[in-house]
Scaffold this motif. Sequence first.
Motif, PDB file in Angstrom:
ATOM      1  N   ALA A 105       0.831  -1.214   0.000  1.00  0.00           N
ATOM      2  CA  ALA A 105       0.000   0.000   0.000  1.00  0.00           C
ATOM      3  C   ALA A 105       0.862   1.260   0.000  1.00  0.00           C
ATOM      4  N   SER A 106       1.944   1.261   0.776  1.00  0.00           N
ATOM      5  CA  SER A 106       2.808   2.453   0.846  1.00  0.00           C
ATOM      6  C   SER A 106       3.513   2.706  -0.481  1.00  0.00           C
ATOM      7  N   LEU A 107       3.898   1.635  -1.179  1.00  0.00           N
ATOM      8  CA  LEU A 107       4.560   1.795  -2.476  1.00  0.00           C
ATOM      9  C   LEU A 107       3.578   2.258  -3.547  1.00  0.00           C
ATOM     10  N   VAL A 108       2.360   1.724  -3.518  1.00  0.00           N
ATOM     11  CA  VAL A 108       1.317   2.177  -4.454  1.00  0.00           C
ATOM     12  C   VAL A 108       1.004   3.648  -4.203  1.00  0.00           C
ATOM     13  N   ALA A 109       0.881   4.014  -2.921  1.00  0.00           N
ATOM     14  CA  ALA A 109       0.604   5.406  -2.572  1.00  0.00           C
ATOM     15  C   ALA A 109       1.743   6.319  -3.029  1.00  0.00           C
ATOM     16  N   SER A 110       2.983   5.854  -2.889  1.00  0.00           N
ATOM     17  CA  SER A 110       4.140   6.642  -3.334  1.00  0.00           C
ATOM     18  C   SER A 110       4.101   6.863  -4.841  1.00  0.00           C
ATOM     19  N   TYR A 111       3.743   5.821  -5.566  1.00  0.00           N
ATOM     20  CA  TYR A 111       3.640   5.964  -7.029  1.00  0.00           C
ATOM     21  C   TYR A 111       2.557   6.975  -7.398  1.00  0.00           C
ATOM     22  N   ILE A 112       1.396   6.866  -6.747  1.00  0.00           N
ATOM     23  CA  ILE A 112       0.293   7.799  -7.027  1.00  0.00           C
ATOM     24  C   ILE A 112       0.715   9.227  -6.699  1.00  0.00           C
ATOM     25  N   LEU A 113       1.414   9.381  -5.583  1.00  0.00           N
ATOM     26  CA  LEU A 113       1.798  10.719  -5.129  1.00  0.00           C
ATOM     27  C   LEU A 113       2.891  11.337  -5.985  1.00  0.00           C
ATOM     28  N   TYR A 114       3.957  10.591  -6.232  1.00  0.00           N
ATOM     29  CA  TYR A 114       5.142  11.175  -6.853  1.00  0.00           C
ATOM     30  C   TYR A 114       5.203  11.031  -8.373  1.00  0.00           C
ATOM     31  N   ASP A 115       4.749   9.908  -8.896  1.00  0.00           N
ATOM     32  CA  ASP A 115       4.935   9.635 -10.321  1.00  0.00           C
ATOM     33  C   ASP A 115       3.654   9.716 -11.145  1.00  0.00           C
ATOM     34  N   ASN A 116       2.514   9.790 -10.501  1.00  0.00           N
ATOM     35  CA  ASN A 116       1.256   9.782 -11.244  1.00  0.00           C
ATOM     36  C   ASN A 116       0.312  10.851 -10.712  1.00  0.00           C
ATOM     37  N   SER A 117       0.867  12.029 -10.465  1.00  0.00           N
ATOM     38  CA  SER A 117       0.050  13.124  -9.929  1.00  0.00           C
ATOM     39  C   SER A 117       0.562  14.463 -10.454  1.00  0.00           C
ATOM     40  N   ASP A 118      -0.048  15.511  -9.979  1.00  0.00           N
ATOM     41  CA  ASP A 118       0.320  16.867 -10.388  1.00  0.00           C
ATOM     42  C   ASP A 118       1.385  17.480  -9.465  1.00  0.00           C
ATOM     43  N   LEU A 119       1.901  16.695  -8.551  1.00  0.00           N
ATOM     44  CA  LEU A 119       2.801  17.238  -7.538  1.00  0.00           C
ATOM     45  C   LEU A 119       3.951  18.035  -8.138  1.00  0.00           C
ATOM     46  N   TYR A 120       4.609  17.477  -9.152  1.00  0.00           N
ATOM     47  CA  TYR A 120       5.748  18.150  -9.777  1.00  0.00           C
ATOM     48  C   TYR A 120       5.420  18.715 -11.162  1.00  0.00           C
ATOM     49  N   LYS A 124      -6.359  19.749  -2.765  1.00  0.00           N
ATOM     50  CA  LYS A 124      -5.956  18.353  -2.634  1.00  0.00           C
ATOM     51  C   LYS A 124      -5.316  17.911  -3.947  1.00  0.00           C
ATOM     52  N   ILE A 125      -4.028  17.558  -3.929  1.00  0.00           N
ATOM     53  CA  ILE A 125      -3.342  17.103  -5.142  1.00  0.00           C
ATOM     54  C   ILE A 125      -3.660  15.634  -5.387  1.00  0.00           C
ATOM     55  N   THR A 126      -3.503  14.838  -4.346  1.00  0.00           N
ATOM     56  CA  THR A 126      -3.870  13.421  -4.341  1.00  0.00           C
ATOM     57  C   THR A 126      -4.481  13.166  -2.965  1.00  0.00           C
ATOM     58  N   PRO A 127      -4.949  11.949  -2.686  1.00  0.00           N
ATOM     59  CA  PRO A 127      -5.416  11.676  -1.316  1.00  0.00           C
ATOM     60  C   PRO A 127      -4.324  11.834  -0.265  1.00  0.00           C
ATOM     61  N   PHE A 128      -3.053  11.936  -0.717  1.00  0.00           N
ATOM     62  CA  PHE A 128      -1.931  11.933   0.217  1.00  0.00           C
ATOM     63  C   PHE A 128      -1.237  13.280   0.372  1.00  0.00           C
ATOM     64  N   ALA A 129      -1.556  14.269  -0.438  1.00  0.00           N
ATOM     65  CA  ALA A 129      -0.837  15.544  -0.386  1.00  0.00           C
ATOM     66  C   ALA A 129      -1.751  16.719  -0.693  1.00  0.00           C
ATOM     67  N   ASN A 130      -1.411  17.858  -0.089  1.00  0.00           N
ATOM     68  CA  ASN A 130      -2.159  19.096  -0.291  1.00  0.00           C
ATOM     69  C   ASN A 130      -1.238  20.192  -0.788  1.00  0.00           C
ATOM     70  N   MET A 131      -1.826  21.130  -1.527  1.00  0.00           N
ATOM     71  CA  MET A 131      -1.111  22.318  -1.972  1.00  0.00           C
ATOM     72  C   MET A 131      -1.736  23.538  -1.300  1.00  0.00           C
ATOM     73  N   LEU A 132      -0.928  24.215  -0.492  1.00  0.00           N
ATOM     74  CA  LEU A 132      -1.375  25.431   0.187  1.00  0.00           C
ATOM     75  C   LEU A 132      -0.935  26.650  -0.618  1.00  0.00           C
ATOM     76  N   ASN A 136       0.175  21.752 -12.555  1.00  0.00           N
ATOM     77  CA  ASN A 136      -0.987  22.122 -13.375  1.00  0.00           C
ATOM     78  C   ASN A 136      -2.099  22.739 -12.537  1.00  0.00           C
ATOM     79  N   ASN A 137      -2.110  22.426 -11.236  1.00  0.00           N
ATOM     80  CA  ASN A 137      -3.116  23.005 -10.338  1.00  0.00           C
ATOM     81  C   ASN A 137      -3.002  24.523 -10.249  1.00  0.00           C
ATOM     82  N   LEU A 138      -1.855  25.049 -10.667  1.00  0.00           N
ATOM     83  CA  LEU A 138      -1.624  26.489 -10.538  1.00  0.00           C
ATOM     84  C   LEU A 138      -2.080  27.287 -11.762  1.00  0.00           C
TER      85      LEU A 138
END
Length: 244
Positions: A54-69, A232-240, A72-74
Amino acid sequence: MKITKLVILFNYQKILLGIIVSIVLFGLSFFINSSLFVLLFRILGVLIILNIIASLVASYILYDNSDLYELNNLKGIINWNKTKNVVLVHASFDPLSKSLEEKYSNLNLTVCDIFGNRHEQEKGIETSKKIFPPNPKEIKIKAHQLPFEDHSQNVILAITALHEILDHEQRVLFFKEAKRVLKDDGLIIVSEQFRDFTNFLFFNIGAFHFLSKKQWQKAISEAGLEVVDNQKITPFANMLIVRK
């Protein structure tokens, strides 16, 4: 998968330990006469393996399959083509500056590495720097001292970096410095995982590595700044989105 592979590299000892403990629990369950303990050991073993997955799947969703880097949310908040002075703050890990400079040649981007952060001592940091080489113009900064003139910066980006400022007062000082160097219409973008139920569920005790929403709000408000949006960027991270 680049960043997820780094997550595995940084945490391989914990992952290996979890697998070994799970195997030992399953092995012991075959030598115990009590059916209750057999069931308990096997359930614990399965839960440990499931938590690793679960932690590895969550890491993939957060870091490699999201808007984090991707940021686009901006869109609609920051017009990068009309933005001049930008500060990018990181903690010995910079997967963003190169793509920003490639996309927006107009940016006067200053890349800042927080001096003395915990990642500097990690064994995998040299490997991560091979995958994401440090920006040639990168400078080391202290959290309480930003080397910029008053009212000189349009945007300060801090993507999964500021939780490395461990002391509350130091975080307040950072935000006070950010307020000082920002132009009146400038923005601070803080993207972080929160210490909340979702992160506890997927990252277990690893969630203690992060700060709660209240801790972020307290540090920002004590610095005389305001959170104007919480995305909310993903279920695991927020952008303030923070401004004066």
